[in-house]
Scaffold this active site. Sequence first.
Site, PDB file in Angstrom:
ATOM      1  N   HIS A 103       0.388  -1.370  -0.378  1.00 23.89           N
ATOM      2  CA  HIS A 103      -0.153  -0.294  -0.077  1.00 23.89           C
ATOM      3  C   HIS A 103       0.423   1.215   0.156  1.00 23.89           C
ATOM      4  O   HIS A 103       1.892   1.305   1.288  1.00 23.89           O
ATOM      5  CB  HIS A 103      -1.289  -0.065   1.353  1.00 23.89           C
ATOM      6  CG  HIS A 103      -1.609  -1.057   1.179  1.00 23.89           C
ATOM      7  ND1 HIS A 103      -3.017  -0.945   1.121  1.00 23.89           N
ATOM      8  CD2 HIS A 103      -1.836  -2.119   1.719  1.00 23.89           C
ATOM      9  CE1 HIS A 103      -3.391  -2.205   0.828  1.00 23.89           C
ATOM     10  NE2 HIS A 103      -3.108  -3.220   1.504  1.00 23.89           N
ATOM     11  N   PHE A 104       1.293   1.656  -1.273  1.00 26.30           N
ATOM     12  CA  PHE A 104       2.178   3.051  -1.381  1.00 26.30           C
ATOM     13  C   PHE A 104       1.298   4.641  -1.207  1.00 26.30           C
ATOM     14  O   PHE A 104       2.021   4.969  -1.104  1.00 26.30           O
ATOM     15  CB  PHE A 104       2.794   2.722  -3.034  1.00 26.30           C
ATOM     16  CG  PHE A 104       4.108   1.800  -2.272  1.00 26.30           C
ATOM     17  CD1 PHE A 104       4.471   1.581  -1.279  1.00 26.30           C
ATOM     18  CD2 PHE A 104       4.872   1.381  -3.518  1.00 26.30           C
ATOM     19  CE1 PHE A 104       5.764   0.643  -1.154  1.00 26.30           C
ATOM     20  CE2 PHE A 104       5.702   1.132  -3.698  1.00 26.30           C
ATOM     21  CZ  PHE A 104       6.149  -0.052  -2.365  1.00 26.30           C
ATOM     22  N   ARG A 105       0.344   4.177  -0.483  1.00 28.17           N
ATOM     23  CA  ARG A 105      -0.740   4.884   0.100  1.00 28.17           C
ATOM     24  C   ARG A 105      -0.722   7.301  -1.332  1.00 28.17           C
ATOM     25  O   ARG A 105      -0.677   8.105  -1.168  1.00 28.17           O
ATOM     26  CB  ARG A 105      -0.229   5.961   0.876  1.00 28.17           C
ATOM     27  CG  ARG A 105       0.400   5.059   2.350  1.00 28.17           C
ATOM     28  CD  ARG A 105      -0.739   4.566   2.709  1.00 28.17           C
ATOM     29  NE  ARG A 105      -1.430   3.902   3.626  1.00 28.17           N
ATOM     30  CZ  ARG A 105      -2.087   2.367   4.197  1.00 28.17           C
ATOM     31  NH1 ARG A 105      -2.629   2.348   3.196  1.00 28.17           N
ATOM     32  NH2 ARG A 105      -1.365   2.076   5.317  1.00 28.17           N
TER      33      ARG A 105
ATOM     34  N   ASN B 232      -6.147   1.216  -2.275  1.00 25.10           N
ATOM     35  CA  ASN B 232      -7.184   2.158  -1.229  1.00 25.10           C
ATOM     36  C   ASN B 232      -6.687   2.866  -1.139  1.00 25.10           C
ATOM     37  O   ASN B 232      -6.294   3.720   0.315  1.00 25.10           O
ATOM     38  CB  ASN B 232      -7.756   1.102   0.337  1.00 25.10           C
ATOM     39  CG  ASN B 232      -5.388   0.522   0.372  1.00 25.10           C
ATOM     40  OD1 ASN B 232      -5.682   0.273  -0.164  1.00 25.10           O
ATOM     41  ND2 ASN B 232      -6.542   0.399   1.693  1.00 25.10           N
TER      42      ASN B 232
ATOM     43  N   HIS C  20      -9.269 -10.185   0.361  1.00 24.81           N
ATOM     44  CA  HIS C  20      -9.563  -9.031   1.771  1.00 24.81           C
ATOM     45  C   HIS C  20      -9.978 -10.190   2.090  1.00 24.81           C
ATOM     46  O   HIS C  20     -11.332  -9.524   2.421  1.00 24.81           O
ATOM     47  CB  HIS C  20      -9.378  -8.421   2.062  1.00 24.81           C
ATOM     48  CG  HIS C  20      -8.653  -7.694   4.068  1.00 24.81           C
ATOM     49  ND1 HIS C  20      -7.557  -6.977   3.742  1.00 24.81           N
ATOM     50  CD2 HIS C  20      -9.542  -7.825   4.687  1.00 24.81           C
ATOM     51  CE1 HIS C  20      -8.543  -6.938   5.332  1.00 24.81           C
ATOM     52  NE2 HIS C  20      -9.045  -7.958   5.726  1.00 24.81           N
TER      53      HIS C  20
ATOM     54  N   HIS D 183      -3.216 -12.574   3.019  1.00 30.21           N
ATOM     55  CA  HIS D 183      -2.923 -12.534   4.324  1.00 30.21           C
ATOM     56  C   HIS D 183      -3.668 -13.359   5.271  1.00 30.21           C
ATOM     57  O   HIS D 183      -4.323 -13.079   6.456  1.00 30.21           O
ATOM     58  CB  HIS D 183      -2.518 -11.112   5.071  1.00 30.21           C
ATOM     59  CG  HIS D 183      -3.640 -10.132   4.687  1.00 30.21           C
ATOM     60  ND1 HIS D 183      -5.405 -10.345   4.323  1.00 30.21           N
ATOM     61  CD2 HIS D 183      -4.422  -8.810   4.433  1.00 30.21           C
ATOM     62  CE1 HIS D 183      -5.541  -9.522   3.915  1.00 30.21           C
ATOM     63  NE2 HIS D 183      -5.486  -8.643   3.516  1.00 30.21           N
TER      64      HIS D 183
ATOM     65  N   ASP E 230       2.297  -7.145   2.598  1.00 27.75           N
ATOM     66  CA  ASP E 230       1.199  -6.064   3.105  1.00 27.75           C
ATOM     67  C   ASP E 230       1.725  -4.774   3.620  1.00 27.75           C
ATOM     68  O   ASP E 230       1.404  -5.027   4.765  1.00 27.75           O
ATOM     69  CB  ASP E 230       0.105  -6.670   4.194  1.00 27.75           C
ATOM     70  CG  ASP E 230      -1.100  -6.486   4.369  1.00 27.75           C
ATOM     71  OD1 ASP E 230      -1.728  -5.579   3.566  1.00 27.75           O
ATOM     72  OD2 ASP E 230      -1.800  -6.813   4.865  1.00 27.75           O
TER      73      ASP E 230
ATOM     74  N   HIS F 122       1.675   3.929   8.539  1.00 29.12           N
ATOM     75  CA  HIS F 122       1.060   4.552   9.052  1.00 29.12           C
ATOM     76  C   HIS F 122       2.260   5.736   9.896  1.00 29.12           C
ATOM     77  O   HIS F 122       2.973   5.441  10.461  1.00 29.12           O
ATOM     78  CB  HIS F 122      -0.180   4.088  10.061  1.00 29.12           C
ATOM     79  CG  HIS F 122      -1.140   3.583   9.011  1.00 29.12           C
ATOM     80  ND1 HIS F 122      -2.121   4.184   8.592  1.00 29.12           N
ATOM     81  CD2 HIS F 122      -2.253   2.023   8.881  1.00 29.12           C
ATOM     82  CE1 HIS F 122      -2.746   3.024   8.480  1.00 29.12           C
ATOM     83  NE2 HIS F 122      -2.370   1.762   8.453  1.00 29.12           N
TER      84      HIS F 122
HETATM   85  O1  DOR Z   1      -4.071  -4.038   8.343  1.00 27.07           O
HETATM   86  C1  DOR Z   1      -4.253  -3.483   7.438  1.00 27.07           C
HETATM   87  N1  DOR Z   1      -3.945  -2.213   6.998  1.00 27.07           N
HETATM   88  N2  DOR Z   1      -5.558  -4.273   6.554  1.00 27.07           N
HETATM   89  C2  DOR Z   1      -5.473  -3.802   5.301  1.00 27.07           C
HETATM   90  O2  DOR Z   1      -6.298  -4.334   5.038  1.00 27.07           O
HETATM   91  C3  DOR Z   1      -5.259  -2.609   5.270  1.00 27.07           C
HETATM   92  C4  DOR Z   1      -4.443  -2.540   5.057  1.00 27.07           C
HETATM   93  C5  DOR Z   1      -4.116  -0.978   5.401  1.00 27.07           C
HETATM   94  O3  DOR Z   1      -4.483  -0.173   4.389  1.00 27.07           O
HETATM   95  O4  DOR Z   1      -3.520   0.274   6.304  1.00 27.07           O
HETATM   96 ZN    ZN Z   2      -3.592  -4.808   2.514  1.00 25.85          ZN
END
Ligand code: DOR
Ligand code: ZN
Length: 444
Positions: free
Chosen positions: A62-64, A94, A187, A241, A312, A316
């Site tokens: 998830h490179f945001r 996402n 997921h 996962h 995964d 954050h």
């Molecule tokens: O813990 C998680 N964080 N599970 C996910 O499915 C999404 C991910 C996130 O994008 O932070």
């Molecule tokens: Zn994920």
Amino acid sequence: MYDLVIEGRILADGSPVDAYLCIEGGRIARVCKQPPVSGEYGEFHRQGRSLLLPGVIDTHVHFRDPGMTSKEDFTTGSISAAFGGVTTVIDMPNTRPPTIDLGSLMVKERIASTGSVIDYGLNLAIMGGSDLMAVDTLLKGGANAPAPVGLKAFLGDTTGSLVFGTISSLSKWSPVVENTGAVLALHAEDGSLFEPVKDPEDVKDILLQHSRARPAASEASAIQKATEALGEQAGNAHILHVSTEAGLQAARSSRATVEVTPHHLLMDTKWCERNLEMQAMGKVNPPLRTPSDRAALWGGIADGTVDTIGSDHAPHLIEEKSQGYLSPSGMPGVETMAPLLLSEVSKRRLDMNRFVELCCSSPADRYSLAGKGRIAEGSLADIMVVNLREGRKIKGDGLHSRCGWTPYEGMVGVFPGMVYSRGEPIIDGENLCGKPGRGNNVRA
Ligand code: DOR
Ligand code: ZN
């Protein structure tokens, strides 16, 4: 005339043997036992007794970017990946905006193609309201944009707001999946089986509570419902996962393939009891589980149930992760995945060939990434140079993700000394040599 010759050791039938990899135009043109004569090559890199392994393919990051670049962007994420021996990533949808249609796919493609240091693929999210025909066209590459490598459905609520909806309605995606052969990454958590946490502000055993709130039964149920709904096409599902013995069991009785993560393999609720002050760092969806679930995942690695390992990587900020139970779920991991697993190899807890399968060749096969994941004549020269004796302690502030922390602080990782992507050095020890923007979309 070769551009480059790399001398080192490669795995042949499972055992290391001396070899020379002759690179031409970004590919391994020849693998030979004797060095080519000088004059037949431009550069010569001597890697001594180090192993030349395929670059890792992390099919779950998830490179945001776009939208949450204070946590990570495609450049910082891909640099972090490269330092961990990862030469290809698949990014999750996402982001803000989420990657759900042609417009948002093109926005992300522009970001990745100008920012990424390594090759990448993009996943597209599907939800209740998705336009099936439009997604079908995108997957076939018929929309003037590189095709997504796969589809992602968030069957349970997690970071972002992309919940798929009723799991049984996955059945209407069967024809799209059949038509296009697309991988459907799931997921798998069934929200209808989630339990409320009584007082989230007063939760002491954060991770135990989190695991009870999103119980093993919810994982098994989601896998069962989803693979039933997909029917004949369940073989196209890749269950991300998988975290519990029950989930693994449900996946075993289906034709779906299975991913596990380093955090579910290396940490559990006991780890959390010993690291009380770090608890919220370990909050993730699906949650960290019991030691016996963790042992079951290692069993799945040994018996072949597990097909791939994905990080995964879900960065954050540390401020966000300092709010106890209210902290967002997810932890960084793209840079530490291979080093931690190679450390397990050095301790003989994981077989080296199995490592290569789980992190390189199987991800390439699963996502049809031609030329990736193998050290062989004709393959792309994505190579990491590894010396199993060179483990070092992991420190969050020495890693390259913008988030600046790791749950693996103090654990030992075997980091690659040098990393090549399509024959170009992108990492040389502590130095980054690859330039942002050099990464290619694997479907371009
Ligand atoms: O813990 C998680 N964080 N599970 C996910 O499915 C999404 C991910 C996130 O994008 O932070
Ligand atoms: Zn994920």
